[in-house]
Design a protein around this motif. Sequence first.
Motif, mmCIF file in Angstrom:
data_model
loop_
_atom_site.group_PDB
_atom_site.id
_atom_site.type_symbol
_atom_site.label_atom_id
_atom_site.label_comp_id
_atom_site.label_asym_id
_atom_site.label_seq_id
_atom_site.Cartn_x
_atom_site.Cartn_y
_atom_site.Cartn_z
ATOM 1 N N HIS A 72 0.850 -1.203 0.000
ATOM 2 C CA HIS A 72 0.000 0.000 0.000
ATOM 3 C C HIS A 72 0.877 1.241 0.000
ATOM 4 O O HIS A 72 0.835 2.017 0.948
ATOM 5 N N SER A 75 -1.417 4.695 0.158
ATOM 6 C CA SER A 75 -2.211 4.957 1.369
ATOM 7 C C SER A 75 -1.305 5.112 2.591
ATOM 8 O O SER A 75 -1.559 5.959 3.445
ATOM 9 N N ASN A 76 -0.240 4.311 2.680
ATOM 10 C CA ASN A 76 0.674 4.467 3.816
ATOM 11 C C ASN A 76 1.407 5.800 3.751
ATOM 12 O O ASN A 76 1.646 6.442 4.766
ATOM 13 N N LEU A 79 -0.971 8.507 4.880
ATOM 14 C CA LEU A 79 -1.089 8.472 6.342
ATOM 15 C C LEU A 79 0.135 9.113 6.986
ATOM 16 O O LEU A 79 0.020 9.868 7.947
ATOM 17 N N PRO A 162 -7.301 -4.365 10.046
ATOM 18 C CA PRO A 162 -8.498 -3.702 9.520
ATOM 19 C C PRO A 162 -9.710 -4.636 9.422
ATOM 20 O O PRO A 162 -10.835 -4.170 9.286
ATOM 21 N N LYS A 163 -9.502 -5.941 9.493
ATOM 22 C CA LYS A 163 -10.638 -6.886 9.456
ATOM 23 C C LYS A 163 -11.190 -7.162 10.851
ATOM 24 O O LYS A 163 -12.160 -7.898 11.005
ATOM 25 N N GLU A 197 -0.810 -3.540 7.383
ATOM 26 C CA GLU A 197 -2.192 -3.101 7.116
ATOM 27 C C GLU A 197 -2.643 -2.121 8.203
ATOM 28 O O GLU A 197 -2.855 -2.499 9.354
ATOM 29 N N MET A 198 -2.789 -0.859 7.816
ATOM 30 C CA MET A 198 -3.133 0.185 8.783
ATOM 31 C C MET A 198 -4.152 1.124 8.157
ATOM 32 O O MET A 198 -4.176 1.294 6.938
ATOM 33 N N ASP A 199 -5.026 1.714 8.978
ATOM 34 C CA ASP A 199 -5.935 2.752 8.490
ATOM 35 C C ASP A 199 -5.964 3.888 9.508
ATOM 36 O O ASP A 199 -5.396 3.783 10.601
ATOM 37 N N GLU A 200 -6.628 4.991 9.130
ATOM 38 C CA GLU A 200 -6.571 6.197 9.946
ATOM 39 C C GLU A 200 -7.185 5.991 11.330
ATOM 40 O O GLU A 200 -6.630 6.442 12.341
ATOM 41 N N LYS A 201 -8.325 5.276 11.377
ATOM 42 C CA LYS A 201 -9.007 5.065 12.660
ATOM 43 C C LYS A 201 -8.089 4.332 13.649
ATOM 44 O O LYS A 201 -7.948 4.727 14.810
ATOM 45 N N ARG A 202 -7.456 3.289 13.158
ATOM 46 C CA ARG A 202 -6.582 2.502 14.038
ATOM 47 C C ARG A 202 -5.292 3.252 14.370
ATOM 48 O O ARG A 202 -4.774 3.151 15.473
#
Length: 289
Positions: A72, A75-76, A79, A162-163, A197-202
């Motif tokens: 990614h 996206s990374n 972030l 994320p899952k 695997e990372m997203d903004e919320k986490r």
Amino acid sequence: MVFHWRSIFLLCTLLFLSTLTGCMPGTQKSQPKQPSSPEHPQPSTYFSPKEREVANLPTLEGGPEYSIRKPHPVSNDLLQRKYPDVFVLRAPRNRNEVALTFDDGPDQRFTPQVLDVLKKHRVKATFFLMGSRVKALPEVTRRIRDEGHVIGNHTYWHPNLPKESVERMDWEVRETEKSIQQATGDRPRFFRAPYGEMDEKRLRRLRDMGYYITGWSVDSLDWRQLPTEEIKHNVLSNTHPGSIILFHSGGHWTQDLSTMVEALDEIIPRLKADGIRFVTVPEMVKKGS
Ligand SMILES: [Zn+2]
């Protein structure tokens, strides 16, 4: 009448046999659900006692790297740009430093070999450890700390975050903290997400828990069990001042990381010859360990 009783006897016999073999609907015992436990590979009698010991090492709940990993880069990077103070992907190029990082340990086979190579070349690195493996192997964990390396948090069971719910992530992070603290007395401050695997919320949640999230800018692809020369090429052709380089010091118990250990032994002197210094991630980003 005789036929009737014989039919009842036959029916009862069939019912009894099908119950024994479990082929009647509703007669199979349901397996207890263990959402926070991965499936452990069952060692067969084919394996030697040493191999069975290795097979009992807690495995990666989210699956082997080769079946989950998806790069990614955008996206990374976004972030990292949005949260430059908490998301570390690389350091500025103005210092001739790189950080070697090793995920998924500790284990009994490859982590000690990695430590031997680092000791031979007098180099310090950063190890992102799984809490379940720290709990199983506290003495290998202490060796990492005692030899001057930094230990980071890589979750307890290695789920694909994320899952999973944010509550599950909290549990994974806290439980790993406890394991590392019990083994070494230190609380980790750097976190790396399984499979990256990372997203903004986490990310925001981890920031609020006091963590720096660490990615990488160079992937050795050692988890593909490549030949030594290919691992060397992946690292040496992509490394630049400020690189964070990803290796693994453990993996799925079927994975052989010995070509990575051989490559590491050659990569370090090659980079040193180019004037590169090896630092831990906290040293690189000046955040303290
Ligand atoms: Zn991992």
